[in-house]
Design a protein around this motif. Structure first.
Motif, PDB file in Angstrom:
ATOM      1  N   PHE A 170       0.857  -1.057   0.014  1.00 46.92           N
ATOM      2  CA  PHE A 170      -0.095   0.093  -0.052  1.00 46.92           C
ATOM      3  C   PHE A 170       0.827   1.122  -0.133  1.00 46.92           C
ATOM      4  O   PHE A 170       0.127   2.413   0.005  1.00 46.92           O
ATOM      5  N   ASP A 171       2.132   1.370   0.215  1.00 48.29           N
ATOM      6  CA  ASP A 171       2.944   2.248   0.141  1.00 48.29           C
ATOM      7  C   ASP A 171       2.652   3.367  -1.058  1.00 48.29           C
ATOM      8  O   ASP A 171       2.702   4.419  -0.658  1.00 48.29           O
ATOM      9  N   PRO A 172       2.738   2.884  -2.337  1.00 51.19           N
ATOM     10  CA  PRO A 172       2.337   3.777  -3.469  1.00 51.19           C
ATOM     11  C   PRO A 172       1.183   4.469  -2.926  1.00 51.19           C
ATOM     12  O   PRO A 172       0.868   5.892  -3.393  1.00 51.19           O
ATOM     13  N   PHE A 173      -0.089   4.165  -2.720  1.00 55.41           N
ATOM     14  CA  PHE A 173      -1.302   4.639  -2.308  1.00 55.41           C
ATOM     15  C   PHE A 173      -1.109   5.684  -1.127  1.00 55.41           C
ATOM     16  O   PHE A 173      -1.880   6.618  -1.514  1.00 55.41           O
ATOM     17  N   LEU A 174      -0.525   5.145  -0.116  1.00 54.81           N
ATOM     18  CA  LEU A 174      -0.448   6.301   0.800  1.00 54.81           C
ATOM     19  C   LEU A 174       0.483   7.330   0.851  1.00 54.81           C
ATOM     20  O   LEU A 174       0.080   8.337   1.127  1.00 54.81           O
ATOM     21  N   LEU A 175       1.580   7.132  -0.178  1.00 50.22           N
ATOM     22  CA  LEU A 175       2.477   8.392  -0.434  1.00 50.22           C
ATOM     23  C   LEU A 175       1.437   9.014  -1.281  1.00 50.22           C
ATOM     24  O   LEU A 175       1.563  10.377  -1.435  1.00 50.22           O
ATOM     25  N   GLN A 176       0.923   8.616  -2.412  1.00 51.81           N
ATOM     26  CA  GLN A 176       0.028   9.462  -3.208  1.00 51.81           C
ATOM     27  C   GLN A 176      -1.079  10.318  -2.410  1.00 51.81           C
ATOM     28  O   GLN A 176      -1.356  11.417  -3.093  1.00 51.81           O
ATOM     29  N   ALA A 177      -1.542   9.509  -1.696  1.00 51.88           N
ATOM     30  CA  ALA A 177      -2.791  10.273  -0.803  1.00 51.88           C
ATOM     31  C   ALA A 177      -2.325  11.257   0.065  1.00 51.88           C
ATOM     32  O   ALA A 177      -2.874  12.375   0.438  1.00 51.88           O
ATOM     33  N   GLY A 178      -0.964  11.241   0.361  1.00 56.15           N
ATOM     34  CA  GLY A 178      -0.279  12.097   1.280  1.00 56.15           C
ATOM     35  C   GLY A 178       0.426  13.447   0.465  1.00 56.15           C
ATOM     36  O   GLY A 178       0.619  14.416   1.093  1.00 56.15           O
ATOM     37  N   THR A 179       0.147  13.544  -0.777  1.00 59.71           N
ATOM     38  CA  THR A 179       0.440  14.657  -1.420  1.00 59.71           C
ATOM     39  C   THR A 179      -0.386  15.169  -2.494  1.00 59.71           C
ATOM     40  O   THR A 179      -1.119  14.503  -2.979  1.00 59.71           O
ATOM     41  N   VAL A 180      -0.347  16.423  -2.933  1.00 59.34           N
ATOM     42  CA  VAL A 180      -1.296  16.899  -3.965  1.00 59.34           C
ATOM     43  C   VAL A 180      -0.539  16.780  -5.175  1.00 59.34           C
ATOM     44  O   VAL A 180      -1.171  16.886  -6.150  1.00 59.34           O
ATOM     45  N   ARG A 181       0.790  16.738  -5.245  1.00 53.74           N
ATOM     46  CA  ARG A 181       1.590  16.691  -6.448  1.00 53.74           C
ATOM     47  C   ARG A 181       1.664  15.457  -7.086  1.00 53.74           C
ATOM     48  O   ARG A 181       1.527  14.335  -6.074  1.00 53.74           O
ATOM     49  N   PRO A 182       1.706  15.048  -8.467  1.00 52.67           N
ATOM     50  CA  PRO A 182       1.776  13.802  -8.973  1.00 52.67           C
ATOM     51  C   PRO A 182       2.972  13.065  -8.631  1.00 52.67           C
ATOM     52  O   PRO A 182       3.894  13.912  -8.814  1.00 52.67           O
ATOM     53  N   LEU A 183       3.080  12.085  -8.459  1.00 54.43           N
ATOM     54  CA  LEU A 183       4.462  11.188  -8.135  1.00 54.43           C
ATOM     55  C   LEU A 183       4.795  10.360  -9.066  1.00 54.43           C
ATOM     56  O   LEU A 183       3.875   9.675  -9.674  1.00 54.43           O
ATOM     57  N   ARG A 184       5.820  10.122  -9.331  1.00 57.12           N
ATOM     58  CA  ARG A 184       6.256   9.110 -10.180  1.00 57.12           C
ATOM     59  C   ARG A 184       7.015   8.042  -9.325  1.00 57.12           C
ATOM     60  O   ARG A 184       7.862   8.471  -8.476  1.00 57.12           O
ATOM     61  N   PHE A 185       6.816   6.864  -9.621  1.00 59.41           N
ATOM     62  CA  PHE A 185       7.640   5.656  -8.678  1.00 59.41           C
ATOM     63  C   PHE A 185       8.511   5.161  -9.422  1.00 59.41           C
ATOM     64  O   PHE A 185       8.714   4.727 -10.892  1.00 59.41           O
ATOM     65  N   MET A 186       9.681   4.862  -8.615  1.00 57.98           N
ATOM     66  CA  MET A 186      10.900   4.023  -9.371  1.00 57.98           C
ATOM     67  C   MET A 186      11.128   2.866  -8.330  1.00 57.98           C
ATOM     68  O   MET A 186      11.352   3.057  -7.178  1.00 57.98           O
ATOM     69  N   MET A 187      11.084   1.596  -9.095  1.00 57.24           N
ATOM     70  CA  MET A 187      11.461   0.441  -8.084  1.00 57.24           C
ATOM     71  C   MET A 187      12.597  -0.176  -8.702  1.00 57.24           C
ATOM     72  O   MET A 187      13.297  -0.223  -9.567  1.00 57.24           O
TER      73      MET A 187
END
Length: 70
Positions: free
Chosen positions: A53-70
């Motif tokens: 759930f980390d990506p969802f929690l991180l995105q819910a915590g910011t108003v800016r769009p995030l890009r994820f790198m794994m």
């Protein structure tokens, strides 16, 4: 803003508020230190991977769009 980003922004505006509300209820999500996140320009968000759930929690915590790198 480019026309290609309009569907992405519309989807974010429709999906994120209910997801954010659900995250607050289910996971007791609290935001701290948001004043340190720049409103514009680059930034790096680093999270200790605790689950799927980390990506969802991180995105819910910011108003800016995030890009994820794994």
């Amino acid at each position: 803003m480019t026309p290609g980003r309009l569907p992405e922004l519309a989807a974010r505006a429709a999906v994120l508020p209910p997801v954010y509300a659900m995250m607050r209820v289910l996971f007791d999500l609290r935001l701290k230190g948001t004043r340190h996140v720049p409103a514009t320009g680059p930034g790096i968000v680093v999270a200790n991977h605790g689950g799927f759930f980390d990506p969802f929690l991180l995105q819910a915590g910011t108003v800016r769009p995030l890009r994820f790198m794994m």
